[in-house]
Design a protein around this motif. Structure first.
Motif, PDB file in Angstrom:
ATOM      1  N   GLY A 184     -19.077  46.546  31.022  1.00  0.00           N
ATOM      2  CA  GLY A 184     -18.703  46.138  29.832  1.00  0.00           C
ATOM      3  C   GLY A 184     -18.107  47.087  28.860  1.00  0.00           C
ATOM      4  N   ARG A 216     -17.003  33.766  28.907  1.00  0.00           N
ATOM      5  CA  ARG A 216     -17.966  33.089  29.432  1.00  0.00           C
ATOM      6  C   ARG A 216     -18.644  32.168  28.388  1.00  0.00           C
ATOM      7  NH1 ARG A 216     -20.858  37.599  33.510  1.00  0.00           N
ATOM      8  NH2 ARG A 216     -18.969  38.185  34.460  1.00  0.00           N
ATOM      9  N   GLU A 273     -28.770  45.155  30.713  1.00  0.00           N
ATOM     10  CA  GLU A 273     -27.533  45.481  31.628  1.00  0.00           C
ATOM     11  C   GLU A 273     -26.323  46.242  30.865  1.00  0.00           C
ATOM     12  OE1 GLU A 273     -26.223  42.322  34.039  1.00  0.00           O
ATOM     13  OE2 GLU A 273     -24.309  43.360  34.707  1.00  0.00           O
ATOM     14  N   LEU A 274     -26.056  47.277  31.485  1.00  0.00           N
ATOM     15  CA  LEU A 274     -24.750  47.984  30.898  1.00  0.00           C
ATOM     16  C   LEU A 274     -23.578  47.831  31.947  1.00  0.00           C
ATOM     17  CD1 LEU A 274     -23.244  50.216  29.213  1.00  0.00           C
ATOM     18  CD2 LEU A 274     -24.296  51.664  30.047  1.00  0.00           C
ATOM     19  N   THR A 281     -12.240  40.238  37.959  1.00  0.00           N
ATOM     20  CA  THR A 281     -12.206  40.639  39.136  1.00  0.00           C
ATOM     21  C   THR A 281     -11.475  39.786  40.207  1.00  0.00           C
ATOM     22  OG1 THR A 281     -14.541  40.717  38.667  1.00  0.00           O
ATOM     23  CG2 THR A 281     -13.732  41.560  40.966  1.00  0.00           C
ATOM     24  N   GLU A 299     -14.397  36.457  35.221  1.00  0.00           N
ATOM     25  CA  GLU A 299     -14.559  37.907  35.610  1.00  0.00           C
ATOM     26  C   GLU A 299     -13.308  38.292  35.980  1.00  0.00           C
ATOM     27  OE1 GLU A 299     -16.547  38.693  39.186  1.00  0.00           O
ATOM     28  OE2 GLU A 299     -15.415  37.309  40.515  1.00  0.00           O
ATOM     29  N   GLU A 332     -18.195  47.069  44.376  1.00  0.00           N
ATOM     30  CA  GLU A 332     -17.717  47.034  42.901  1.00  0.00           C
ATOM     31  C   GLU A 332     -18.689  47.425  41.824  1.00  0.00           C
ATOM     32  OE1 GLU A 332     -16.511  43.010  40.769  1.00  0.00           O
ATOM     33  OE2 GLU A 332     -18.558  43.055  40.969  1.00  0.00           O
ATOM     34  N   SER A 338     -21.543  38.238  24.480  1.00  0.00           N
ATOM     35  CA  SER A 338     -20.538  37.304  23.735  1.00  0.00           C
ATOM     36  C   SER A 338     -19.880  36.385  24.603  1.00  0.00           C
ATOM     37  CB  SER A 338     -19.480  38.298  23.450  1.00  0.00           C
ATOM     38  OG  SER A 338     -19.970  39.643  22.587  1.00  0.00           O
ATOM     39  N   GLU A 361     -21.141  31.624  27.373  1.00  0.00           N
ATOM     40  CA  GLU A 361     -22.605  31.843  27.324  1.00  0.00           C
ATOM     41  C   GLU A 361     -23.372  30.940  26.490  1.00  0.00           C
ATOM     42  OE1 GLU A 361     -24.089  34.093  28.841  1.00  0.00           O
ATOM     43  OE2 GLU A 361     -22.550  35.634  29.546  1.00  0.00           O
ATOM     44  N   GLU A 420     -13.551  47.345  35.376  1.00  0.00           N
ATOM     45  CA  GLU A 420     -13.988  47.461  36.910  1.00  0.00           C
ATOM     46  C   GLU A 420     -13.094  48.226  38.056  1.00  0.00           C
ATOM     47  OE1 GLU A 420     -15.969  42.904  36.828  1.00  0.00           O
ATOM     48  OE2 GLU A 420     -14.017  43.226  37.796  1.00  0.00           O
ATOM     49  N   SER A 430     -18.804  47.214  37.818  1.00  0.00           N
ATOM     50  CA  SER A 430     -18.333  46.205  36.854  1.00  0.00           C
ATOM     51  C   SER A 430     -19.051  46.477  35.495  1.00  0.00           C
ATOM     52  CB  SER A 430     -18.502  44.855  37.152  1.00  0.00           C
ATOM     53  OG  SER A 430     -18.369  44.169  36.070  1.00  0.00           O
TER      54      SER A 430
HETATM   55  N1  GAP Z   1     -17.095  41.225  38.693  1.00  0.00           N
HETATM   56  C1  GAP Z   1     -18.634  41.314  38.307  1.00  0.00           C
HETATM   57  C2  GAP Z   1     -19.222  41.006  37.085  1.00  0.00           C
HETATM   58  O1  GAP Z   1     -18.317  40.332  36.467  1.00  0.00           O
HETATM   59  P1  GAP Z   1     -21.408  40.712  35.758  1.00  0.00           P
HETATM   60  O2  GAP Z   1     -22.446  41.472  35.828  1.00  0.00           O
HETATM   61  O3  GAP Z   1     -21.411  39.488  35.575  1.00  0.00           O
HETATM   62  O4  GAP Z   1     -20.251  41.366  36.977  1.00  0.00           O
HETATM   63  C3  GAP Z   1     -20.324  42.822  34.513  1.00  0.00           C
HETATM   64  O5  GAP Z   1     -20.488  41.649  34.439  1.00  0.00           O
HETATM   65  C4  GAP Z   1     -20.418  43.268  33.198  1.00  0.00           C
HETATM   66  O6  GAP Z   1     -19.698  42.751  32.140  1.00  0.00           O
HETATM   67  C5  GAP Z   1     -22.002  43.528  32.838  1.00  0.00           C
HETATM   68  O7  GAP Z   1     -22.676  44.558  33.274  1.00  0.00           O
HETATM   69  C6  GAP Z   1     -21.780  43.463  31.150  1.00  0.00           C
HETATM   70  O8  GAP Z   1     -21.413  44.933  31.002  1.00  0.00           O
HETATM   71  C7  GAP Z   1     -20.445  42.875  31.041  1.00  0.00           C
HETATM   72  N2  GAP Z   1     -20.937  41.370  30.516  1.00  0.00           N
HETATM   73  C8  GAP Z   1     -21.004  40.503  31.367  1.00  0.00           C
HETATM   74  N3  GAP Z   1     -21.233  39.348  30.588  1.00  0.00           N
HETATM   75  C9  GAP Z   1     -21.151  39.790  29.251  1.00  0.00           C
HETATM   76  C10 GAP Z   1     -21.081  39.104  27.881  1.00  0.00           C
HETATM   77  N4  GAP Z   1     -21.461  37.891  27.899  1.00  0.00           N
HETATM   78  N5  GAP Z   1     -20.962  39.659  26.910  1.00  0.00           N
HETATM   79  C11 GAP Z   1     -20.624  40.918  27.025  1.00  0.00           C
HETATM   80  N6  GAP Z   1     -20.424  41.657  27.856  1.00  0.00           N
HETATM   81  C12 GAP Z   1     -20.591  41.118  29.216  1.00  0.00           C
END
Ligand code: GAP
Length: 421
Positions: free
Chosen positions: A296, A172, A258-259, A142, A140, A292, A184, A174, A191, A294
Motif C-alpha cells: 500500500g 474498498r 500489515e504493510l 491486480t 484490488e 504477488e 481507508s 471498509e 503491485e 502487494s
Molecule cells: N492484490 C492483493 C491485495 O490487494 P491485500 O492484502 O488485500 O492484497 C494489499 O492488499 C495491500 O494494500 C495491503 O498490504 C495494504 O498495504 C494495502 N491496503 C489494503 N487495504 C487497504 C486499506 N483499506 N487502506 C489502505 N491500504 C490498504
C-alpha cells in the motif's frame, strides 16, 4: 498525545495529509495529500518503480483502467468472496468487523447481531439511460494485470518467468476505516504479479525470493529493520485467491500491522479468466502460477513518517531517507532584506531546483528556518551569508547531525548528488 496523534497533527499542520472534504466535516476513510504528502508519495512510487521495473529485465509496467467490465469481478471471485464478516449493534446499529470487537458494542454497550458477510466492492452506476449499468471501482488493482496478460505477452518480449508491475488506486467499502490513512476506503497499491511455471518447488523459491526483495526494499529506504517482520496467514484468514500468504508487518503505534502482502495465487486468476501461456521454445501450453507482492502506498507513506519521527527537546525531526523526503535541500539567504544575499541565494536555489525539488525560505531567523525544515524532513539546508560573497562558499547544515560545513558554490551540485546516490 500519543505518537499517532502527533503524526496526525504534524501531517495536517505541515501539509502532508488532510482529512478528505474537510470543509464539509470530512468523509470517513478518505484523505487528501497536501503539497508535501504528494511529494513523499511520488518519491515512494518512483523508488518502487525504479527497483521493480527499471532495474530489472524480467518486469514490465502497466496502467489499467480503474473501472472494468463487471464480468471481471464475477470471474475473479470478488463479487462472491471479497467479504468481511461483520456484526451490528442491536441498539445503535453501528457495524464492526467481527475480529475487532469484544462481547459488547464499544459505542453504547449494546448487544451484537450474529455475524453477516459484507462485500467490500464499491458499486458505481454508469451510462445515461435507466436502468444505469452497474460496475465497480476496483477492489484490488491486480485484475487489470490478469485481463491484460495476453496483451502484454503478445506485445512485448516477456517470457516466463516474468512480472507485470502496476501502481494505482483501489477502493474498498471498509467497515472500520481508521488509524489515519492506515485503513481507508480509497487508497493506492503498488503491485507486482510475477508469472512462473506451475511447479511447486520453483514457485516456492520465487515466493521466498520476493519476500526477501521486498523486505530489503523497505530497509534500503531506511525504515527501522527491528520494526519489520513477516507473519504467515492462517488458512482461515487467507484471501479467496491465495494458496498461501505472508504479511510484511510494521510495528505501528497501534500494534503490528500489515504493510504489504506477499501471496502465492497459484493459477486461481488466470484459470478463472481462461488464460494460458504457450512456451515459445517448447510450444508447451500451460496456466502459469502467480506470485504477488502487494504493497500500500499510503501505508508505506504513513509507516515511513511514523518511523522517521523523532523529538529532540523542542525540536521535531523527520529523519526521512533523502530519497523520499519531499525536499532534498532548502536554500536561505541569511537576511531577507539584503538584496545581494537574496540574489545569490536565488541563483543557487534555481540551479539546485532543476536537479531535485528544493525549498526556499527567507522568513524569520535561521534557527527557526532549520526547525521548520527538520520538521518536514529536509535533509540539508544551504545558507548564503556575507562570507559567501567573498569566498564563494555556503554553509550546509545536516538535518540529522545538525553539523555545518562550508562548501564551494560550484561544488554544491556534486556534493548533494554524491549524498543522494
Ligand atoms: N492484490 C492483493 C491485495 O490487494 P491485500 O492484502 O488485500 O492484497 C494489499 O492488499 C495491500 O494494500 C495491503 O498490504 C495494504 O498495504 C494495502 N491496503 C489494503 N487495504 C487497504 C486499506 N483499506 N487502506 C489502505 N491500504 C490498504
Amino acid at each position: 498525545m500519543d505518537l499517532l496523534e502527533k503524526i496526525t497533527a504534524l501531517t495536517k499542520r505541515r501539509g502532508f495529509i488532510y482529512p478528505g472534504s474537510e470543509i464539509y466535516g470530512g468523509y470517513q476513510g478518505f484523505w487528501d495529500y497536501g503539497p508535501l504528502g504528494v511529494e513523499l508519495k511520488n518519491n515512494l512510487k518512483k523508488e518502487w518503480w525504479k527497483s521493480m521495473v527499471y532495474l530489472r529485465e524480467d518486469v514490465v509496467g502497466l496502467d489499467a483502467a480503474i473501472i472494468m467490465n463487471p464480468i471481471v469481478w464475477e470471474k475473479s471471485g470478488h463479487l462472491k468472496a471479497f467479504t468481511d464478516p461483520l456484526v451490528e449493534c442491536k441498539k445503535c446499529h453501528h457495524r464492526f468487523k467481527v475480529d475487532s470487537v469484544g462481547d459488547k458494542c464499544s459505542e453504547c454497550g449494546g448487544e451484537f447481531t450474529e455475524p453477516k458477510t459484507f462485500n467490500l466492492m464499491t458499486e458505481v452506476l454508469l451510462g445515461t439511460t435507466e436502468p444505469k449499468e452497474k460496475s465497480y471501482l476496483r477492489g484490488e488493482i491486480t485484475q487489470g494485470v490478469f485481463v491484460n496478460f495476453e496483451n502484454v505477452v503478445s506485445s512485448s518480449r516477456v517470457k516466463i518467468p516474468f512480472g507485470i508491475a502496476q501502481i494505482g488506486k483501489a477502493f474498498r467499502n471498509e467497515i472500520t476505516p481508521g488509524n489515519l490513512t492506515f485503513r481507508s476506503r480509497e487508497f493506492e497499491q503498488m503491485e507486482l504479479e510475477y508469472f512462473v511455471p506451475p511447479k511447486q518447488d520453483e514457485s516456492k523459491k520465487t515466493f521466498e525470493y520476493w519476500k526477501k526483495e521486498r523486505m530489503e526494499w523497505y530497509k534500503s529506504l531506511g525504515i527501522n529493520a527491528k520494526k519489520l517482520r513477516f507473519r504467515d496467514h492462517e488458512p482461515e484468514e487467507r484471501a479467496h485467491y491465495a494458496k498461501y500468504a505472508t504479511d510484511l508487518e510494521y510495528e505501528a503505534p497501534f500494534g503490528w500491522s500489515e504493510l504489504e502482502g506477499i501471496h502465492h495465487r497459484g493459477d486461481y486468476d488466470l484459470d478463472n479468466h481462461q488464460l494460458t501461456y504457450q512456451d515459445p521454445e517448447t510450444n508447451e501450453k500451460y496456466t502459469p502460477w502467480v506470485i504477488e507482492t502487494s504493497g500500500g502506498v499510503d501505508r508505506a507513506a504513513l509507516f515511513f513518517l511514523i518511523d522517521a519521527y523523532h523529538e529532540d527537546g523542542e525540536r521535531i525531526v523527520l529523519k526521512l531517507n533523502p530519497k523520499i523526503s519531499p525536499y532534498k535541500v532548502a536554500v536561505f539567504p541569511l537576511l531577507a532584506n539584503k538584496p545581494e544575499l537574496v540574489e545569490k541565494a536565488r541563483a543557487i536555489y534555481k540551479i539546485l531546483n532543476t536537479e531535485y525539488y528544493c525549498a526556499w525560505d527567507d522568513r524569520g531567523n535561521i534557527g527557526k528556518r532549520y526547525f521548520a525544515q527538520d520538521e518536514i524532513g529536509t535533509p540539508w539546508c544551504v545558507t548564503v551569508d556575507f562570507e559567501t560573497l567573498e569566498d564563494k562558499k555556503v554553509t550546509v547544515r545536516d538535518r540529522d547531525t545538525a553539523k555545518q560545513e562550508r562548501v564551494a558554490v560550484d561544488k554544491l551540485s556534486n556534493y548533494f548528488q554524491n549524498k543522494l546516490e
